[in-house]
Scaffold this motif. Sequence first.
Motif: not given
Length: 172
Positions: A82-110
């Motif tokens: 349901n997320l569509g192609p936007e989610a992988p594109a957004i995730s890929a654009a953020l690879q290496g970003s410390e902000e995204m790494a923090l966000q992903q850790r928080a999401m996984v933790g939740e």
Amino acid sequence: MAIVREDGADALSLVTLAVKAGVSRPVTYDHFSTRAGLLVALFQRLEDQYVQALRNALDVAPNELGTTADLMSRAYFNCLANLGPEAPAISAALQGSEEMALQQRAMVGEYIVMMCKALQPFTDMDIASLRLTCIGLLGAAEAIAREQQEGRIPEAAAIAAFSSLIARGVGR
């Protein structure tokens, strides 16, 4: 999302957002600060939809391991669909970003907290062991998702495999 959908994540910037939204540039900078902040906010919006869908499903689920495992598995793979192609594109654009790494850790933790809460009634494991098991299950789900997204297995097989892993991983 429209900019990402139509032109790709590389085309999304605070300036293009301001132009598309018909607002001044300072408005977008005040709200998101950085391009990474904007991308993280979009990704969080998608994640929030998934978490809410899973919570709603678990709230009405019968108190049975197989049903709970199926709901969790379906929610995981339906979210990806349901997320569509936007989610992988957004995730890929953020690879290496410390902000995204923090966000992903928080999401996984939740998500791990939600898994533990939903699965605790069906296991004899202590909470620390259940948490580690859920971490492993989530890693397995990500690997299965890659297989499914690359067309090597159908979604139904991915759902069935993850559901089975959940039930076997925590069952008494």
